[in-house]
Design a protein around this motif. Structure first.
Motif, mmCIF file in Angstrom:
data_model
loop_
_atom_site.group_PDB
_atom_site.id
_atom_site.type_symbol
_atom_site.label_atom_id
_atom_site.label_comp_id
_atom_site.label_asym_id
_atom_site.label_seq_id
_atom_site.Cartn_x
_atom_site.Cartn_y
_atom_site.Cartn_z
ATOM 1 N N ALA A 230 0.857 -1.191 0.000
ATOM 2 C CA ALA A 230 0.000 0.000 0.000
ATOM 3 C C ALA A 230 0.887 1.232 0.000
ATOM 4 O O ALA A 230 1.700 1.425 0.910
ATOM 5 N N GLY A 231 0.760 2.055 -1.052
ATOM 6 C CA GLY A 231 1.482 3.309 -1.110
ATOM 7 C C GLY A 231 0.632 4.439 -0.564
ATOM 8 O O GLY A 231 -0.382 4.205 0.106
ATOM 9 N N ALA B 273 5.862 -0.035 -1.551
ATOM 10 C CA ALA B 273 5.310 1.216 -2.066
ATOM 11 C C ALA B 273 5.526 2.353 -1.085
ATOM 12 O O ALA B 273 5.360 2.191 0.128
ATOM 13 N N GLY B 274 5.910 3.511 -1.622
ATOM 14 C CA GLY B 274 5.997 4.737 -0.855
ATOM 15 C C GLY B 274 4.872 5.672 -1.250
ATOM 16 O O GLY B 274 3.852 5.249 -1.803
ATOM 17 N N SER B 275 5.052 6.941 -0.993
ATOM 18 C CA SER B 275 3.998 7.891 -1.309
ATOM 19 C C SER B 275 3.677 7.900 -2.792
ATOM 20 O O SER B 275 2.531 7.757 -3.206
ATOM 21 N N ARG B 276 4.723 8.059 -3.627
ATOM 22 C CA ARG B 276 4.511 8.106 -5.065
ATOM 23 C C ARG B 276 5.555 7.281 -5.810
ATOM 24 O O ARG B 276 5.953 7.618 -6.919
ATOM 25 N N HIS B 277 6.026 6.213 -5.212
ATOM 26 C CA HIS B 277 6.954 5.323 -5.898
ATOM 27 C C HIS B 277 6.699 3.883 -5.489
ATOM 28 O O HIS B 277 6.135 3.608 -4.427
ATOM 29 N N GLY C 251 9.672 4.297 2.780
ATOM 30 C CA GLY C 251 8.999 5.352 3.506
ATOM 31 C C GLY C 251 8.204 6.193 2.522
ATOM 32 O O GLY C 251 8.239 5.948 1.313
ATOM 33 N N PRO C 252 7.474 7.189 2.990
ATOM 34 C CA PRO C 252 6.706 8.020 2.063
ATOM 35 C C PRO C 252 7.576 8.631 0.967
ATOM 36 O O PRO C 252 7.208 8.631 -0.200
ATOM 37 N N TRP C 253 8.746 9.147 1.333
ATOM 38 C CA TRP C 253 9.607 9.818 0.360
ATOM 39 C C TRP C 253 11.017 9.236 0.374
ATOM 40 O O TRP C 253 11.985 9.933 0.047
#
Length: 293
Positions: free
Chosen positions: A152-153, A224-228, A280-282
């Motif tokens: 899950a991103g 999955a991260g925030s947008r990757h 992580g998210p980024w």
């Protein structure tokens, strides 16, 4: 442990759940969860007929996002901490993996079924209708496909099947689903939201092991991260797609804003059976025992 924006959840071996605030000298605070609905068997009583106080649920799985914190008990109760929002009635139901994005949760059971809930307005739930789901819903588009691993991103999700196929869905604003964001030589963008799981046509791996058979380089795990999004293949090679403004897809790709499709992180080979990749998210963490030349 599971880390969110407001606090960290700490799950002990005995099934008790605690939280800790992100500050110096913070103490572990016991998390009191709402009791699940009573079963049809009625109130449990002692041998003297005195009603027994309900016992604290034994927690087995936890996950945190920016706006969602989830726990699953040994009795298959689903908690949006501290409230109990769903009870799986099947006795044979067993949770294999639990993941949280910013506003949604993804659950995988041992039968290979995927359930999602939370905010689905960016297609991250894998449902045909973009809406908020208060309770876990089966992802019908993946029904009949045995899923072995999920991710899950921030606003997207991914799943890998037992057949070695990779599915992604949700927000694709930065190419995090592995599909082109912009057509070559033009400004015409493809859809930025894919509400239903999309089967990815992955590039050939190109590693020496691929000559042994296609299964040697099949997708094995996704992160999955925030947008990757990252993917490990059976051969141990890492592949990535999405936003890399902060270098989250590797040093060689840090000057790109997004990728059109999955690309290999050259020179990095990991043990595919170990938990050695974290998103992580980024950011991305990759643990290596030794550097390969």
């Amino acid at each position: 442990m599971a880390a969110g924006d407001s606090y960290c959840l700490v799950l002990l071996h005995n099934g008790q759940l605690y939280r800790v605030q992100p500050r110096l000298q913070a103490e572990l605070l016991f998390v009191r969860l709402e009791a699940p609905p009573r079963s049809n068997s009625g109130t449990k009583r002692s041998i003297f007929g005195i009603p027994k106080a309900p016992s604290s649920p034994i927690i087995e799985h936890i996950a945190c996002g920016s706006h969602i914190n989830v726990a699953i008990s040994s009795e298959n109760s689903v908690y949006s901490i501290p409230s109990c929002l769903h009870q799986f009635s099947e006795r044979q139901f067993r949770v294999k993996q639990l993941q949280c994005g910013f506003e949604h949760a993804v659950l995988l059971n041992v039968n290979g079924d995927v359930f999602t809930w939370g905010n689905g307005l960016r297609g991250q739930l894998g449902q045909a209708v973009l809406r908020v789901e208060e309770t876990p819903q089966l992802v019908e588009a993946l029904a009949g496909i045995k899923i072995t691993q999920i991710a899950a991103g921030g606003w997207h999700s991914a799943a890998i099947s037992a057949f070695g196929d990779l599915y992604t869905w949700g927000l694709n604003c930065s190419g995090q689903l592995g599909m082109r964001v912009m057509k070559p030589g033009g400004l015409l963008k493809e859809p930025t939201v894919y509400p239903l799981p999309q089967l990815q046509d992955l590039p050939e791996c190109g590693c020496p092991q691929e000559s042994r058979g296609s299964d040697d380089c099949a997708p094995l795990r996704a992160f999955a991260g925030s947008r990757h999004t990252l993917m490990i293949r059976q051969c141990g090679r890492l592949w990535a797609t999405g936003w890399c403004k902060h270098g989250q897809l590797g040093k060689r790709l840090q000057n790109l804003s997004y990728l059109d499709s999955f690309k290999a992180l050259e020179g990095i080979v990991v043990n595919p059976s170990s938990d050695n990749v974290l998103c992580g998210p980024w950011s991305t963490l990759i643990f290596l025992r030794k550097l390969e030349n």
